[in-house]
Design a protein around this motif. Structure first.
Motif, PDB file in Angstrom:
ATOM      1  N   LYS A  38     -74.704  69.790 -19.136  1.00 35.24           N
ATOM      2  CA  LYS A  38     -74.188  68.379 -19.176  1.00 35.24           C
ATOM      3  C   LYS A  38     -73.893  67.942 -17.854  1.00 35.24           C
ATOM      4  O   LYS A  38     -73.283  68.671 -17.042  1.00 35.24           O
ATOM      5  CB  LYS A  38     -72.961  68.413 -20.020  1.00 35.24           C
ATOM      6  N   THR A  40     -71.828  65.784 -17.014  1.00 38.67           N
ATOM      7  CA  THR A  40     -70.357  65.718 -16.831  1.00 38.67           C
ATOM      8  C   THR A  40     -69.861  66.123 -18.171  1.00 38.67           C
ATOM      9  O   THR A  40     -70.675  66.049 -19.174  1.00 38.67           O
ATOM     10  CB  THR A  40     -69.681  64.498 -16.564  1.00 38.67           C
ATOM     11  N   ARG A  43     -70.528  63.805 -21.273  1.00 42.61           N
ATOM     12  CA  ARG A  43     -71.575  63.363 -21.696  1.00 42.61           C
ATOM     13  C   ARG A  43     -72.467  64.513 -22.644  1.00 42.61           C
ATOM     14  O   ARG A  43     -72.003  65.744 -22.522  1.00 42.61           O
ATOM     15  CB  ARG A  43     -72.749  63.384 -20.514  1.00 42.61           C
ATOM     16  N   HIS A  44     -73.546  64.128 -23.147  1.00 45.45           N
ATOM     17  CA  HIS A  44     -74.072  65.129 -24.287  1.00 45.45           C
ATOM     18  C   HIS A  44     -75.299  65.982 -23.374  1.00 45.45           C
ATOM     19  O   HIS A  44     -75.836  65.302 -22.439  1.00 45.45           O
ATOM     20  CB  HIS A  44     -74.737  64.144 -25.350  1.00 45.45           C
ATOM     21  N   SER A  45     -75.558  66.929 -23.927  1.00 41.03           N
ATOM     22  CA  SER A  45     -76.656  67.822 -23.535  1.00 41.03           C
ATOM     23  C   SER A  45     -77.966  67.545 -24.122  1.00 41.03           C
ATOM     24  O   SER A  45     -77.941  67.015 -25.294  1.00 41.03           O
ATOM     25  CB  SER A  45     -76.300  69.156 -23.874  1.00 41.03           C
ATOM     26  N   GLN A  48     -77.458  68.996 -27.729  1.00 40.13           N
ATOM     27  CA  GLN A  48     -76.590  68.021 -28.480  1.00 40.13           C
ATOM     28  C   GLN A  48     -77.439  66.995 -28.968  1.00 40.13           C
ATOM     29  O   GLN A  48     -77.538  66.414 -30.159  1.00 40.13           O
ATOM     30  CB  GLN A  48     -75.371  67.454 -28.064  1.00 40.13           C
ATOM     31  N   ASN A  49     -78.358  66.337 -28.096  1.00 36.10           N
ATOM     32  CA  ASN A  49     -79.159  65.183 -28.724  1.00 36.10           C
ATOM     33  C   ASN A  49     -80.116  65.621 -29.501  1.00 36.10           C
ATOM     34  O   ASN A  49     -80.450  65.069 -30.460  1.00 36.10           O
ATOM     35  CB  ASN A  49     -80.108  64.742 -27.330  1.00 36.10           C
ATOM     36  N   GLU A  82     -72.014  70.246 -30.817  1.00 42.07           N
ATOM     37  CA  GLU A  82     -72.119  71.394 -29.582  1.00 42.07           C
ATOM     38  C   GLU A  82     -73.008  72.488 -30.138  1.00 42.07           C
ATOM     39  O   GLU A  82     -72.648  72.875 -31.253  1.00 42.07           O
ATOM     40  CB  GLU A  82     -70.642  71.802 -29.079  1.00 42.07           C
ATOM     41  N   LEU A 136     -81.983  64.151 -18.636  1.00 50.89           N
ATOM     42  CA  LEU A 136     -81.293  65.290 -18.277  1.00 50.89           C
ATOM     43  C   LEU A 136     -82.151  66.289 -17.885  1.00 50.89           C
ATOM     44  O   LEU A 136     -81.794  67.191 -16.771  1.00 50.89           O
ATOM     45  CB  LEU A 136     -80.673  65.775 -19.725  1.00 50.89           C
TER      46      LEU A 136
END
Length: 146
Positions: A38, A40, A43-45, A48-49, A82, A136
């Motif tokens: 992530k 930050t 924010r999503h990883s 997670q997406n 998560e 990402l």
């Protein structure tokens, strides 16, 4: 959009030779740590997406099959869920779930008895999140998908 065109675009979005990175290539070779990265904490990883996209595909497929909606609490828990742990087995399971939902949506699109009213929106929704995944990847210094 007609069913045949949607089916072709959906199929190509997984591993087709198209001008954007398909899902299979965007996720191939990522380590669990890269998938869980992530930029930050808010924010999503990538992971997670992937969970988010798979969840909403399952949601739409369940509605098309006449199943009840999950509770608000269940929806909130599973949306952008998560990862349980950044292990290879857990990351493999998340990618397999995404691949399975891609195939299930493809089969539903191909079935004239299944209404497209919700399914047709997954192409744009998923492309949006695929773009986030590509960004990402770039933030981690990974090479672009050619």
């Amino acid at each position: 959009m007609d069913r045949e065109t949607l089916l072709k675009l959906w199929t190509d979005s997984w591993e087709g030779d198209i001008w954007i990175a398909p899902w299979a290539k965007a996720l191939a070779g990522l380590t669990p740590q890269q998938a869980a990265f992530k930029p930050t904490p808010q924010r999503h990883s990538i992971w997670q997406n992937v969970n988010h996209v798979a969840f909403w595909r399952e949601y739409s497929l369940d509605l098309a099959a006449g199943k009840p909606k999950p509770s608000d609490a269940e929806r909130d828990r599973r949306n952008f869920e998560e990862p349980p742990a950044a292990t290879a087995a857990a990351w493999d399971a998340a990618r397999k779930r995404l691949a399975d939902t891609h195939k299930r949506v493809r089969d539903a699109i191909a079935n004239p008895a299944v209404p497209l009213d919700r399914l047709r929106y997954h192409l744009a929704h998923d492309a949006y999140h695929l773009g986030q995944i590509m960004y990402l990847r770039a933030l981690q210094g990974l090479p672009p998908i050619e």
